[in-house]
Design a protein around this motif. Structure first.
Motif, PDB file in Angstrom:
ATOM      1  N   ASP A 284       0.766  -1.442   0.221  1.00  0.00           N
ATOM      2  CA  ASP A 284       0.135  -0.097   0.132  1.00  0.00           C
ATOM      3  C   ASP A 284       0.756   1.233  -0.299  1.00  0.00           C
ATOM      4  O   ASP A 284       0.971   2.842  -0.762  1.00  0.00           O
ATOM      5  N   LEU A 285       2.195   1.236   0.758  1.00  0.00           N
ATOM      6  CA  LEU A 285       2.463   2.959   0.228  1.00  0.00           C
ATOM      7  C   LEU A 285       3.911   2.404  -0.923  1.00  0.00           C
ATOM      8  O   LEU A 285       3.575   4.143  -0.739  1.00  0.00           O
ATOM      9  N   LEU A 286       3.713   1.594  -1.526  1.00  0.00           N
ATOM     10  CA  LEU A 286       4.730   1.792  -2.463  1.00  0.00           C
ATOM     11  C   LEU A 286       3.556   1.538  -2.994  1.00  0.00           C
ATOM     12  O   LEU A 286       3.898   2.865  -4.195  1.00  0.00           O
ATOM     13  N   THR A 287       2.246   1.603  -2.885  1.00  0.00           N
ATOM     14  CA  THR A 287       1.315   1.902  -4.581  1.00  0.00           C
ATOM     15  C   THR A 287       1.434   3.565  -4.016  1.00  0.00           C
ATOM     16  O   THR A 287       1.047   4.447  -5.259  1.00  0.00           O
ATOM     17  N   LYS A 288       0.550   4.025  -2.855  1.00  0.00           N
ATOM     18  CA  LYS A 288       0.790   5.356  -2.584  1.00  0.00           C
ATOM     19  C   LYS A 288       1.081   6.781  -3.582  1.00  0.00           C
ATOM     20  O   LYS A 288       1.686   7.027  -3.895  1.00  0.00           O
ATOM     21  N   LEU A 289       2.975   5.757  -2.713  1.00  0.00           N
ATOM     22  CA  LEU A 289       4.510   6.649  -3.162  1.00  0.00           C
ATOM     23  C   LEU A 289       4.315   6.803  -4.541  1.00  0.00           C
ATOM     24  O   LEU A 289       4.603   7.996  -5.342  1.00  0.00           O
ATOM     25  N   TYR A 290       4.340   6.077  -5.868  1.00  0.00           N
ATOM     26  CA  TYR A 290       3.844   5.773  -6.944  1.00  0.00           C
ATOM     27  C   TYR A 290       2.422   6.438  -7.708  1.00  0.00           C
ATOM     28  O   TYR A 290       2.530   6.138  -8.835  1.00  0.00           O
ATOM     29  N   GLY A 291       1.714   6.884  -6.879  1.00  0.00           N
ATOM     30  CA  GLY A 291       0.908   6.722  -7.647  1.00  0.00           C
ATOM     31  C   GLY A 291       0.896   9.057  -8.162  1.00  0.00           C
ATOM     32  O   GLY A 291       1.886   8.999  -7.598  1.00  0.00           O
ATOM     33  N   PRO A 292      -0.775   9.075  -8.473  1.00  0.00           N
ATOM     34  CA  PRO A 292      -0.569  10.597  -8.821  1.00  0.00           C
ATOM     35  C   PRO A 292      -0.338  11.799  -7.765  1.00  0.00           C
ATOM     36  O   PRO A 292      -0.309  12.596  -8.153  1.00  0.00           O
ATOM     37  N   ASP A 293      -0.763  11.448  -6.221  1.00  0.00           N
ATOM     38  CA  ASP A 293      -1.267  12.465  -5.616  1.00  0.00           C
ATOM     39  C   ASP A 293      -0.335  12.521  -4.654  1.00  0.00           C
ATOM     40  O   ASP A 293       1.230  12.315  -4.575  1.00  0.00           O
ATOM     41  N   ASP A 294      -0.224  14.184  -4.347  1.00  0.00           N
ATOM     42  CA  ASP A 294       0.915  15.201  -3.717  1.00  0.00           C
ATOM     43  C   ASP A 294       0.523  14.590  -2.245  1.00  0.00           C
ATOM     44  O   ASP A 294      -0.705  14.635  -1.935  1.00  0.00           O
ATOM     45  N   PRO A 295       1.512  14.213  -1.284  1.00  0.00           N
ATOM     46  CA  PRO A 295       2.752  14.990  -1.149  1.00  0.00           C
ATOM     47  C   PRO A 295       3.029  13.664  -1.035  1.00  0.00           C
ATOM     48  O   PRO A 295       4.919  13.860  -1.314  1.00  0.00           O
ATOM     49  N   TYR A 296       3.183  12.289  -2.344  1.00  0.00           N
ATOM     50  CA  TYR A 296       3.781  11.218  -2.141  1.00  0.00           C
ATOM     51  C   TYR A 296       4.777  11.461  -3.394  1.00  0.00           C
ATOM     52  O   TYR A 296       5.928  10.606  -3.795  1.00  0.00           O
ATOM     53  N   ARG A 297       4.117  12.697  -4.335  1.00  0.00           N
ATOM     54  CA  ARG A 297       4.269  12.657  -5.600  1.00  0.00           C
ATOM     55  C   ARG A 297       5.876  13.774  -5.353  1.00  0.00           C
ATOM     56  O   ARG A 297       6.807  13.231  -5.430  1.00  0.00           O
TER      57      ARG A 297
END
Length: 186
Positions: free
Chosen positions: A154-167
């Motif tokens: 789940d962390l990896l998916t969010k990290l590579y997702g389009p959303d900030d702040p992860y991006r």
């Protein structure tokens, strides 16, 4: 026969003392500015993902403790020839992981969670094998904690997702990794 050895005592004391002092300040003493920036971004990613400042601090504290202990072991030439070979394999796996992180970030729609999770699991296993006779089971648990945390699907998916702040965090991590690769540090 007396089994006292001052070199062993000094090594054990350094490992124990530094493991108790793992903090952001100590990390800055042992890692360069670029690595420190990457660690800061990893903390932010963890904090954003877990929503738990204490857990995120614990993960990064464990990461720093392990890195410091391995550096001490290496500096005191505690690794056998075979273990030095494992250390090289671990370094190669980290380099492969860094290049994969960057590639997935730079090339749209290429992210594969299973590839990242496999690289992290292989890195964890190499590191555990390397330190198996040098560190305590508690330190082995710290290694597992850090790698398992960042390999969370789940962390990896969010990290590579389009959303900030992860991006934005991922971009800063990749910028730092690129710099370390260019300098030959990683």
């Amino acid at each position: 026969m007396d089994s006292f050895n001052s070199k062993d005592l000094a090594l054990r004391t350094q490992k124990k003392l530094l493991s108790r002092m793992a903090s952001k300040t100590l990390a800055h003493l042992f890692v360069d500015d670029t690595s420190s920036e990457i660690l800061d971004e990893l903390y932010r990613v963890s904090k954003e993902f877990t929503g738990n400042k204490i857990e995120s601090q614990k993960v990064l504290k464990n990461l720093v403790k392990i890195a410091v202990k391995i550096a001490i072991l290496y500096r005191h030439q505690q690794f056998s020839r075979e273990e030095l070979g494992m250390a090289e394999d671990f370094k190669k796996k980290l380099r492969q992981g860094a290049m994969t992180v960057i590639s997935f970030h730079e090339v749209a729609f290429t992210f594969e969670q299973s590839v990242m999770a496999d690289i992290l699991a292989e890195s964890r296993d190499l590191l555990l094998k390397l330190v198996s006779s040098h560190l305590t089971p508690k330190s082995h648990g710290r290694i597992k904690h850090v790698f398992n945390h960042f390999a969370n699907p789940d962390l990896l998916t969010k990290l590579y997702g389009p959303d900030d702040p992860y991006r934005s965090h991922l971009k800063k991590i990749c910028d730092g990794l690129n710099k370390l690769l260019e300098e030959g540090t990683l």
